[in-house]
Design a protein around this motif. Structure first.
Motif, PDB file in Angstrom:
ATOM      1  N   ARG A  67       0.818  -1.222   0.000  1.00 23.18           N
ATOM      2  CA  ARG A  67       0.000   0.000   0.000  1.00 23.18           C
ATOM      3  C   ARG A  67       0.847   1.264   0.000  1.00 23.18           C
ATOM      4  O   ARG A  67       0.459   2.272  -0.585  1.00 23.18           O
ATOM      5  CB  ARG A  67      -0.914   0.014   1.233  1.00 23.18           C
ATOM      6  CG  ARG A  67      -1.876  -1.138   1.317  1.00 23.18           C
ATOM      7  CD  ARG A  67      -2.880  -0.955   2.456  1.00 23.18           C
ATOM      8  NE  ARG A  67      -2.228  -0.913   3.762  1.00 23.18           N
ATOM      9  CZ  ARG A  67      -2.340   0.110   4.614  1.00 23.18           C
ATOM     10  NH1 ARG A  67      -3.067   1.159   4.311  1.00 23.18           N
ATOM     11  NH2 ARG A  67      -1.734   0.062   5.798  1.00 23.18           N
ATOM     12  N   PHE A  68       1.989   1.218   0.672  1.00 19.85           N
ATOM     13  CA  PHE A  68       2.875   2.378   0.792  1.00 19.85           C
ATOM     14  C   PHE A  68       4.122   2.158  -0.060  1.00 19.85           C
ATOM     15  O   PHE A  68       4.599   1.036  -0.204  1.00 19.85           O
ATOM     16  CB  PHE A  68       3.311   2.592   2.233  1.00 19.85           C
ATOM     17  CG  PHE A  68       2.231   3.038   3.177  1.00 19.85           C
ATOM     18  CD1 PHE A  68       0.889   3.047   2.823  1.00 19.85           C
ATOM     19  CD2 PHE A  68       2.567   3.479   4.461  1.00 19.85           C
ATOM     20  CE1 PHE A  68      -0.095   3.458   3.696  1.00 19.85           C
ATOM     21  CE2 PHE A  68       1.602   3.896   5.358  1.00 19.85           C
ATOM     22  CZ  PHE A  68       0.268   3.872   4.970  1.00 19.85           C
ATOM     23  N   THR A  69       4.655   3.269  -0.586  1.00 25.48           N
ATOM     24  CA  THR A  69       5.897   3.222  -1.349  1.00 25.48           C
ATOM     25  C   THR A  69       6.816   4.337  -0.895  1.00 25.48           C
ATOM     26  O   THR A  69       6.419   5.514  -0.895  1.00 25.48           O
ATOM     27  CB  THR A  69       5.628   3.373  -2.856  1.00 25.48           C
ATOM     28  OG1 THR A  69       4.739   2.353  -3.299  1.00 25.48           O
ATOM     29  CG2 THR A  69       6.931   3.272  -3.639  1.00 25.48           C
ATOM     30  N   ILE A  70       8.024   3.977  -0.507  1.00 27.40           N
ATOM     31  CA  ILE A  70       9.028   4.962  -0.133  1.00 27.40           C
ATOM     32  C   ILE A  70       9.930   5.219  -1.333  1.00 27.40           C
ATOM     33  O   ILE A  70      10.245   4.300  -2.100  1.00 27.40           O
ATOM     34  CB  ILE A  70       9.849   4.501   1.090  1.00 27.40           C
ATOM     35  CG1 ILE A  70      10.739   5.635   1.601  1.00 27.40           C
ATOM     36  CG2 ILE A  70      10.639   3.236   0.781  1.00 27.40           C
ATOM     37  CD1 ILE A  70      11.407   5.316   2.935  1.00 27.40           C
ATOM     38  N   SER A  71      10.324   6.467  -1.511  1.00 23.37           N
ATOM     39  CA  SER A  71      11.216   6.822  -2.608  1.00 23.37           C
ATOM     40  C   SER A  71      12.050   8.026  -2.183  1.00 23.37           C
ATOM     41  O   SER A  71      11.821   8.606  -1.119  1.00 23.37           O
ATOM     42  CB  SER A  71      10.426   7.128  -3.883  1.00 23.37           C
ATOM     43  OG  SER A  71       9.565   8.230  -3.694  1.00 23.37           O
ATOM     44  N   ARG A  72      12.995   8.392  -3.019  1.00 17.99           N
ATOM     45  CA  ARG A  72      13.822   9.560  -2.724  1.00 17.99           C
ATOM     46  C   ARG A  72      14.314  10.159  -4.024  1.00 17.99           C
ATOM     47  O   ARG A  72      14.461   9.460  -5.032  1.00 17.99           O
ATOM     48  CB  ARG A  72      15.002   9.183  -1.822  1.00 17.99           C
ATOM     49  CG  ARG A  72      16.003   8.235  -2.449  1.00 17.99           C
ATOM     50  CD  ARG A  72      17.019   7.751  -1.412  1.00 17.99           C
ATOM     51  NE  ARG A  72      17.847   8.852  -0.911  1.00 17.99           N
ATOM     52  CZ  ARG A  72      18.513   8.789   0.255  1.00 17.99           C
ATOM     53  NH1 ARG A  72      18.425   7.705   1.015  1.00 17.99           N
ATOM     54  NH2 ARG A  72      19.244   9.811   0.643  1.00 17.99           N
ATOM     55  N   ASP A  73      14.592  11.447  -3.962  1.00 17.32           N
ATOM     56  CA  ASP A  73      15.180  12.167  -5.082  1.00 17.32           C
ATOM     57  C   ASP A  73      16.418  12.875  -4.531  1.00 17.32           C
ATOM     58  O   ASP A  73      16.295  13.915  -3.873  1.00 17.32           O
ATOM     59  CB  ASP A  73      14.177  13.157  -5.666  1.00 17.32           C
ATOM     60  CG  ASP A  73      14.700  13.855  -6.911  1.00 17.32           C
ATOM     61  OD1 ASP A  73      15.924  13.915  -7.102  1.00 17.32           O
ATOM     62  OD2 ASP A  73      13.874  14.366  -7.685  1.00 17.32           O
ATOM     63  N   ASN A  74      17.577  12.310  -4.787  1.00 12.57           N
ATOM     64  CA  ASN A  74      18.804  12.874  -4.211  1.00 12.57           C
ATOM     65  C   ASN A  74      19.139  14.244  -4.788  1.00 12.57           C
ATOM     66  O   ASN A  74      19.823  15.041  -4.149  1.00 12.57           O
ATOM     67  CB  ASN A  74      19.969  11.907  -4.419  1.00 12.57           C
ATOM     68  CG  ASN A  74      19.886  10.713  -3.485  1.00 12.57           C
ATOM     69  OD1 ASN A  74      19.099  10.700  -2.537  1.00 12.57           O
ATOM     70  ND2 ASN A  74      20.682   9.688  -3.768  1.00 12.57           N
ATOM     71  N   ALA A  75      18.649  14.534  -5.979  1.00  7.15           N
ATOM     72  CA  ALA A  75      18.884  15.849  -6.568  1.00  7.15           C
ATOM     73  C   ALA A  75      18.073  16.937  -5.861  1.00  7.15           C
ATOM     74  O   ALA A  75      18.444  18.112  -5.894  1.00  7.15           O
ATOM     75  CB  ALA A  75      18.543  15.835  -8.046  1.00  7.15           C
ATOM     76  N   LYS A  76      16.974  16.525  -5.229  1.00  4.60           N
ATOM     77  CA  LYS A  76      16.108  17.483  -4.533  1.00  4.60           C
ATOM     78  C   LYS A  76      16.224  17.381  -3.024  1.00  4.60           C
ATOM     79  O   LYS A  76      15.476  18.042  -2.294  1.00  4.60           O
ATOM     80  CB  LYS A  76      14.652  17.268  -4.957  1.00  4.60           C
ATOM     81  CG  LYS A  76      14.391  17.562  -6.420  1.00  4.60           C
ATOM     82  CD  LYS A  76      12.918  17.377  -6.756  1.00  4.60           C
ATOM     83  CE  LYS A  76      12.649  17.728  -8.214  1.00  4.60           C
ATOM     84  NZ  LYS A  76      11.208  17.562  -8.565  1.00  4.60           N
ATOM     85  N   ASN A  77      17.126  16.521  -2.534  1.00  2.00           N
ATOM     86  CA  ASN A  77      17.290  16.324  -1.082  1.00  2.00           C
ATOM     87  C   ASN A  77      15.953  16.005  -0.408  1.00  2.00           C
ATOM     88  O   ASN A  77      15.666  16.510   0.687  1.00  2.00           O
ATOM     89  CB  ASN A  77      17.905  17.569  -0.433  1.00  2.00           C
ATOM     90  CG  ASN A  77      19.394  17.674  -0.674  1.00  2.00           C
ATOM     91  OD1 ASN A  77      19.949  16.939  -1.489  1.00  2.00           O
ATOM     92  ND2 ASN A  77      20.047  18.581   0.007  1.00  2.00           N
ATOM     93  N   THR A  78      15.171  15.160  -1.037  1.00  3.26           N
ATOM     94  CA  THR A  78      13.828  14.890  -0.538  1.00  3.26           C
ATOM     95  C   THR A  78      13.525  13.395  -0.570  1.00  3.26           C
ATOM     96  O   THR A  78      13.863  12.706  -1.530  1.00  3.26           O
ATOM     97  CB  THR A  78      12.786  15.648  -1.373  1.00  3.26           C
ATOM     98  OG1 THR A  78      13.080  17.049  -1.347  1.00  3.26           O
ATOM     99  CG2 THR A  78      11.383  15.431  -0.821  1.00  3.26           C
TER     100      THR A  78
END
Length: 123
Positions: A67-78
């Motif tokens: 149901r949940f998905t974790i992600s990240r964008d290292n270019a946006k520090n988020t």
């Protein structure tokens, strides 16, 4: 000095979706594993999901898997937590956390914490 700021919480009906964001301020975001925890009233912090520095590895609590998905964008520090098919039992304050090492689900391993964002799921 690392600082984390969550946003995106709110009130949603059961079955709905929310996306939480966690903005990281400080040096070298890409060197940290990131995690999401939650705390419901009267309960201890509960691990939700974690992601390693490169996003190659993720780990989920059984209660949110699928149901949940974790992600990240290292270019946006988020870092993000996409939450779908929300249930009333998902109601809690959600915290993001940073850990300067390997992927972990242990509360005590995380070094930095945000202030939290409230998620309320109505039935």
């Amino acid at each position: 000095q690392v600082q984390l700021a969550e946003s995106g919480g709110g009130v949603v009906q059961a079955g709905g979706s929310l996306r939480l964001s966690c903005v990281f301020s400080g040096p070298i975001f890409s060197s940290y594993a990131m995690g999401w925890f939650r705390q419901a009233p009267g309960k201890e912090h509960e691990f939700v999901a974690a992601i390693n520095w490169s996003a190659a590895s993720t780990y989920y609590a059984d209660s949110v898997k699928g149901r949940f998905t974790i992600s990240r964008d290292n270019a946006k520090n988020t870092a993000y937590l996409q939450m779908n098919n929300l249930k009333p039992e998902d109601t809690a304050v959600y915290y993001c956390a940073a850990e300067g090492g390997t992927l972990t689900s242990s509360f005590r391993d995380f070094d930095y914490w945000g202030q939290g964002t409230q998620v309320t799921v109505s039935s």
